[in-house]
Design a protein around this motif. Structure first.
Motif, PDB file in Angstrom:
ATOM      1  N   ASP A 150       4.379   1.355   5.241  1.00 50.71           N
ATOM      2  CA  ASP A 150       3.882   0.877   6.530  1.00 50.71           C
ATOM      3  C   ASP A 150       2.448   0.370   6.387  1.00 50.71           C
ATOM      4  O   ASP A 150       1.500   0.983   6.887  1.00 50.71           O
ATOM      5  CB  ASP A 150       3.948   2.002   7.565  1.00 50.71           C
ATOM      6  CG  ASP A 150       3.610   1.525   8.973  1.00 50.71           C
ATOM      7  OD1 ASP A 150       3.807   0.320   9.247  1.00 50.71           O
ATOM      8  OD2 ASP A 150       3.144   2.352   9.777  1.00 50.71           O
ATOM      9  N   PRO A 151       2.243  -0.750   5.682  1.00 48.34           N
ATOM     10  CA  PRO A 151       0.885  -1.265   5.489  1.00 48.34           C
ATOM     11  C   PRO A 151       0.268  -1.756   6.793  1.00 48.34           C
ATOM     12  O   PRO A 151       0.978  -2.161   7.717  1.00 48.34           O
ATOM     13  CB  PRO A 151       1.081  -2.414   4.504  1.00 48.34           C
ATOM     14  CG  PRO A 151       2.506  -2.832   4.679  1.00 48.34           C
ATOM     15  CD  PRO A 151       3.258  -1.590   5.018  1.00 48.34           C
ATOM     16  N   ALA A 152      -1.053  -1.723   6.830  1.00 46.33           N
ATOM     17  CA  ALA A 152      -1.783  -2.208   8.002  1.00 46.33           C
ATOM     18  C   ALA A 152      -1.542  -3.703   8.198  1.00 46.33           C
ATOM     19  O   ALA A 152      -1.310  -4.432   7.224  1.00 46.33           O
ATOM     20  CB  ALA A 152      -3.267  -1.931   7.837  1.00 46.33           C
ATOM     21  N   ARG A 156      -0.857  -6.587   5.402  1.00 44.66           N
ATOM     22  CA  ARG A 156       0.422  -7.297   5.437  1.00 44.66           C
ATOM     23  C   ARG A 156       0.208  -8.795   5.604  1.00 44.66           C
ATOM     24  O   ARG A 156       0.850  -9.608   4.932  1.00 44.66           O
ATOM     25  CB  ARG A 156       1.281  -6.744   6.568  1.00 44.66           C
ATOM     26  CG  ARG A 156       2.578  -7.477   6.797  1.00 44.66           C
ATOM     27  CD  ARG A 156       3.562  -7.289   5.660  1.00 44.66           C
ATOM     28  NE  ARG A 156       4.189  -5.986   5.696  1.00 44.66           N
ATOM     29  CZ  ARG A 156       5.090  -5.573   4.802  1.00 44.66           C
ATOM     30  NH1 ARG A 156       5.435  -6.375   3.805  1.00 44.66           N
ATOM     31  NH2 ARG A 156       5.613  -4.363   4.889  1.00 44.66           N
ATOM     32  N   HIS A 231      -8.332  -2.224   3.291  1.00 44.89           N
ATOM     33  CA  HIS A 231      -6.949  -1.727   3.248  1.00 44.89           C
ATOM     34  C   HIS A 231      -6.496  -1.343   1.831  1.00 44.89           C
ATOM     35  O   HIS A 231      -5.295  -1.368   1.536  1.00 44.89           O
ATOM     36  CB  HIS A 231      -6.000  -2.806   3.799  1.00 44.89           C
ATOM     37  CG  HIS A 231      -6.355  -3.293   5.163  1.00 44.89           C
ATOM     38  ND1 HIS A 231      -6.325  -2.482   6.278  1.00 44.89           N
ATOM     39  CD2 HIS A 231      -6.768  -4.525   5.590  1.00 44.89           C
ATOM     40  CE1 HIS A 231      -6.689  -3.185   7.344  1.00 44.89           C
ATOM     41  NE2 HIS A 231      -6.963  -4.427   6.945  1.00 44.89           N
ATOM     42  N   ASP A 234      -3.391   0.723   0.903  1.00 43.67           N
ATOM     43  CA  ASP A 234      -2.047   0.238   1.225  1.00 43.67           C
ATOM     44  C   ASP A 234      -1.362  -0.507   0.083  1.00 43.67           C
ATOM     45  O   ASP A 234      -0.153  -0.766   0.147  1.00 43.67           O
ATOM     46  CB  ASP A 234      -2.105  -0.697   2.444  1.00 43.67           C
ATOM     47  CG  ASP A 234      -2.394   0.055   3.732  1.00 43.67           C
ATOM     48  OD1 ASP A 234      -2.482   1.292   3.693  1.00 43.67           O
ATOM     49  OD2 ASP A 234      -2.549  -0.607   4.774  1.00 43.67           O
TER      50      ASP A 234
END
Length: 245
Positions: A150-152, A156, A231, A234
């Motif tokens: 569930d990447p930010a 993404r 991020h 991620d």
């Protein structure tokens, strides 16, 4: 004709010690994970850049390294670095795309690629590069991967544009096995390997900015640094050591 972004990208990268996350320590670790090689192994370094892996491989193995990249300025610098280090006789630069290599099949003991397989995509790279391998040969590559399911949105958005086919480690392990490889080792590159790439890149961008290079193009070149800073949990680069079954 090149665009301002392409010119800024190459100007920023040509004077860097490396063109992707990594380190000599990681290269040495991955080479150790490969295990025994022939006395003078035949090695192909695909997407070699200026040679951050090419030269350590040549020095450590005693073999010849065919260093492949499309960007001839990188290859000129690699050739100069090889000559300075006394390895010029064992490094053979070739300007060619990684999906159309002017090399014979079935003769390479070690195919190596740090930070470049995404250009073809993981699956396509494995399928094509496998044909280069001699019996008992090995592929070592590093691949951009999600480290979360569930990447930010910021991560993404960047990677969906840069590498739409990016997967998790689990996804790539399954893909490698389905492609007929034994996954001999998997290694997530440490944050220090990213610093070894991004610190010189950030410094180079500032030099180019002061020299009057297009600021919008430079901002786009540096965008990946900001995404990583925001991020970095991620995603990462993962190294694979793969042998055909």
């Amino acid at each position: 004709m090149t665009t301002p972004l392409e010119r800024a990208f190459h100007a920023a990268h040509e004077d860097l010690p490396r063109e992707a996350p990594g380190s000599e320590e990681t290269t040495a670790l991955l080479l150790a994970l490969v295990g025994e090689l022939p006395e003078r192994p035949r090695i192909v370094d695909i997407g070699c850049g200026t040679g951050p892996a090419t030269l350590p491989l040549a020095a450590a193995t005693g073999g010849e390294v065919v260093a492949v990249d499309r960007h001839e300025a990188y290859l000129r610098r690699l050739k100069a670095r090889a000559a300075t280090s006394g390895l010029g006789g064992r490094v053979r630069p070739i300007a060619a795309p990684m999906d159309a290599l002017p090399l014979p099949g079935g003769e390479t003991d070690l195919v190596w690629s740090e930070g470049a397989a995404y250009i073809m995509g993981f699956d396509a790279a494995l399928a094509y590069w496998r044909g280069l391998l001699a019996p008992g040969g090995t592929i070592v590559l590093t691949e951009a991967e999600w480290t979360t399911d569930d990447p930010a949105p910021g991560a993404r958005g960047f990677w969906d544009e840069a590498y739409p086919g990016m997967r998790t480690t689990a996804g790539n392990v399954v893909a490698a096995q389905r492609a007929g490889f034994t996954v001999q080792a998997v290694y997530l590159l440490p944050d220090s390997d990213w610093d070894a790439y991004y610190r010189p890149l950030a410094a180079r961008i500032e030099v180019l900015r002061a020299a009057g290079v297009d600021p919008d193009a430079l901002a786009e070149v540096g965008r990946e640094i900001e995404v990583r800073r925001a991020h970095g949990d991620d995603y990462g680069y993962t190294a694979y050591v793969l042998r055909p079954r």
